[in-house]
Write an enzyme that holds these catalytic residues in place. Structure first.
Site, PDB file in Angstrom:
ATOM      1  N   GLU A  58     -44.578  -1.456  36.319  1.00  9.09           N
ATOM      2  CA  GLU A  58     -43.639  -0.568  37.024  1.00  9.09           C
ATOM      3  C   GLU A  58     -44.312   0.619  37.730  1.00  9.09           C
ATOM      4  OE1 GLU A  58     -40.401   0.570  34.487  1.00  9.09           O
ATOM      5  OE2 GLU A  58     -39.714  -1.477  34.261  1.00  9.09           O
ATOM      6  N   GLU A 102     -39.161  -8.045  31.735  1.00  4.99           N
ATOM      7  CA  GLU A 102     -38.288  -7.168  30.945  1.00  4.99           C
ATOM      8  C   GLU A 102     -36.847  -7.335  31.375  1.00  4.99           C
ATOM      9  OE1 GLU A 102     -39.173  -2.989  30.784  1.00  4.99           O
ATOM     10  OE2 GLU A 102     -41.297  -3.401  30.572  1.00  4.99           O
TER      11      GLU A 102
HETATM   12  C1  LIG Z   1     -36.511   3.984  31.237  1.00  8.88           C
HETATM   13  C2  LIG Z   1     -36.476   2.805  30.274  1.00  8.88           C
HETATM   14  C3  LIG Z   1     -35.532   3.186  29.133  1.00  8.88           C
HETATM   15  O1  LIG Z   1     -35.998   3.927  28.255  1.00  8.88           O
HETATM   16  O2  LIG Z   1     -34.383   2.752  29.150  1.00  8.88           O
HETATM   17  O3  LIG Z   1     -36.034   1.656  31.017  1.00  8.88           O
HETATM   18  C4  LIG Z   1     -36.086   0.381  30.349  1.00  8.88           C
HETATM   19  C5  LIG Z   1     -37.488   0.137  29.842  1.00  8.88           C
HETATM   20  O4  LIG Z   1     -38.412   0.024  30.909  1.00  8.88           O
HETATM   21  C6  LIG Z   1     -39.772  -0.163  30.443  1.00  8.88           C
HETATM   22  O5  LIG Z   1     -40.666  -0.418  31.466  1.00  8.88           O
HETATM   23  C7  LIG Z   1     -40.204   1.066  29.709  1.00  8.88           C
HETATM   24  O6  LIG Z   1     -41.540   0.941  29.224  1.00  8.88           O
HETATM   25  C8  LIG Z   1     -39.265   1.213  28.524  1.00  8.88           C
HETATM   26  O7  LIG Z   1     -39.487   2.376  27.773  1.00  8.88           O
HETATM   27  C9  LIG Z   1     -37.852   1.337  28.990  1.00  8.88           C
HETATM   28  O8  LIG Z   1     -37.775   2.530  29.794  1.00  8.88           O
END
Ligand SMILES: C[C@@]1(C(=O)O)OC[C@H]2O[C@@H](O)[C@H](O)[C@@H](O)[C@H]2O1
Length: 469
Positions: A163, A374
């Protein structure tokens, strides 16, 4: 129809969010070790000093993954655990830890899928300009080479970056991630270019090693759709897709930047400092990418922004991914819509957005291999009589797996699905409140693990290869 036998059912984590042991066994300090301790930066001052102690409990966690029947575990390597000061001596204890994690996965027949960079940069490099400094590219190349040479005999699936849009935009536009810089557009675009160049160089280096695995990158996948058929809003969605998808996917998959964005950056003086040689490297490495990883949570619902562009006050709350913000250049804004469903964190629930977006990608990039690296529901899970009854997560993942199955039916080259996250872990900006896991972690009882309802559901889906979806 069952998912094809070569489709991987997985789940994911990230080093800073699960490992803890932030200063143990020779690990160096990361930018997140420092940033998370700046008052106000994280939810309730949470940080990854301990996280969920995966560093000491990885055997227990991987055994649970095996009980779930997990086919693949996507995890990240902490760069400062391998090379503590970013570009110096290698830490043998760091090599040992990830050898143990990889070997534990293989003991159960779980395929390790490894992310080299999931946001935790060695602090020494951050202090020297981080991703705006081209020296960081050289350091990343060396770090990646150490990982390939140490683990590449057993790890055959590599992701360079997780990301880039998040760590670059939150690092240099909203200030919600390290280095916490606000509204520096030139640095933002420079950082993205340096990341793409680092990716291209590492892909080339990996291929030269002839380890015969596969390598790619993971991007946020948030296709933008106009809120209606008004020409201004349709234009706004096009603009959003150019800046948030094409700017990130084109240099990797096409080996060149989208002219729509380049021309505007030239006009505004935001064009990154790049050389013809660097652009040639992007061009020549594009066809060496084996896949693109998509982190899909929600689409963007977009309309033209008519408010004047002001340097809006950036806060943690406004950087947690919910709609309602104007774009950095003020051209468009994301909005919530009456007829859509949302999570408790204001993220739209839209499996159809995934399918429509995959069609868009196929149209622009052809038959590129895709993994959903993801997807998952961030929620505060209901506990009923001591059981974690996370039915909303089951429903969310079920709907998105159905969209994946439909995508395969219409010819999308989709080869795997990694739920975020395998275990409840630290959310960068939401602490431990926003749960994603199949495995619950009890922060009131020694971080003890407990299988959620979704653990048993996903186990069944894997066993039956999603036949009933
Ligand atoms: C911002 C956020 C969240 O906390 O909801 O999005 C979903 C998920 O994405 C991932 O790439 C991050 O490593 C993980 O921590 C999450 O981060």
């Amino acid at each position: 129809m069952r998912f094809p036998k070569d489709f991987l059912f997985g789940a994911a984590s990230a080093a800073y969010q699960v490992e803890g042991a932030w200063n143990e066994d020779g690990k160096g300090v990361s930018n997140w070790d420092v940033f998370s301790k700046i008052p106000g930066k994280t939810f309730n001052g949470t940080n990854g000093d301990v996280a969920v102690d995966h560093y000491h409990r990885y055997k227990e966690d991987i055994k649970l993954m095996a009980e779930m029947g997990l086919e693949s575990y996507r995890f990240s390597i902490s760069w400062p655990r391998i090379i503590p000061n970013g570009d110096g001596e290698v830490n043998p204890k760091g090599i040992e830890f990830y050898n143990n994690v990889i070997n534990e996965c293989l003991k159960y027949g779980i395929v390790p899928f490894v992310t080299l960079y999931h946001w935790d940069l060695p602090q020494v490099l951050e202090e020297n300009g981080g991703w705006t400094n081209k020296k960081t590219i050289d350091a990343f190349e060396r770090y990646a080479q150490v990982c390939f040479e140490s683990f590449g005999d057993r790890v055959k699936h590599w992701i360079t970056f997780n990301e880039a849009v998040v760590f670059c935009s939150l690092g240099y536009l909203t200030g919600a991630h390290p280095p916490g810089i606000v509204n520096d557009v030139k640095k933002y675009f420079q950082a993205t270019h340096n990341v793409f160049l680092a990716h291209a160089k590492v892909v080339n280096n990996y291929k030269k090693l002839k380890q015969y695995g596969e390598i790619g990158i993971t991007h946020v996948f948030a296709p933008a759709f106009s809120v209606d058929n008004e020409p201004d809003n349709i234009f706004a969605a096009k603009h959003a897709n150019e800046y948030n998808t094409n700017w990130y996917y084109d240099p990797v998959l096409k080996g060149e930047y989208p002219s729509y964005v380049v021309n505007q950056l030239k006009e505004k003086g935001w064009l990154p400092d790049w050389t013809e040689e660097e652009l040639e490297i992007l061009k020549n490495s594009a066809d060496k990418n084996d896949f693109i990883g998509l982190n899909y949570y929600q689409p963007g619902r977009v309309m033209k922004n008519y408010e004047p562009v002001v340097e809006c006050e950036h806060t943690r709350e406004k950087s947690t991914g919910a709609p309602g913000n104007a774009s950095f250049d003020g051209v468009y804004k994301t909005v919530m819509m009456e007829d859509k469903k949302y999570t408790k964190w204001g993220w739209e629930i839209s499996p159809e957005g995934l399918l429509d977006g995959l069609r868009m990608l196929k149209e622009r990039y052809g038959d590129v291999k895709i993994y959903i690296t993801e997807n998952g529901l961030g929620d505060e899970d209901p506990i009923i009589e001591g059981e974690i009854v996370d039915i909303p997560r089951i429903k969310y993942i079920e709907e998105h797996l159905k969209a994946c199955k439909e995508a395969i039916k219409i010819g999308i080259n989709l080869k795997g699905y990694y739920a975020w996250s395998v275990i409840d872990l630290l959310s960068w900006l939401n602490g431990y409140k926003k749960q994603y896991g199949f495995i619950y972690v009890d922060h009131n009882d020694n971080l003890n693990r407990k299988k959620k309802l979704s653990f048993h559901w996903y186990k069944h889906i894997i066993e039956t290869r999603g036949e009933e979806l």
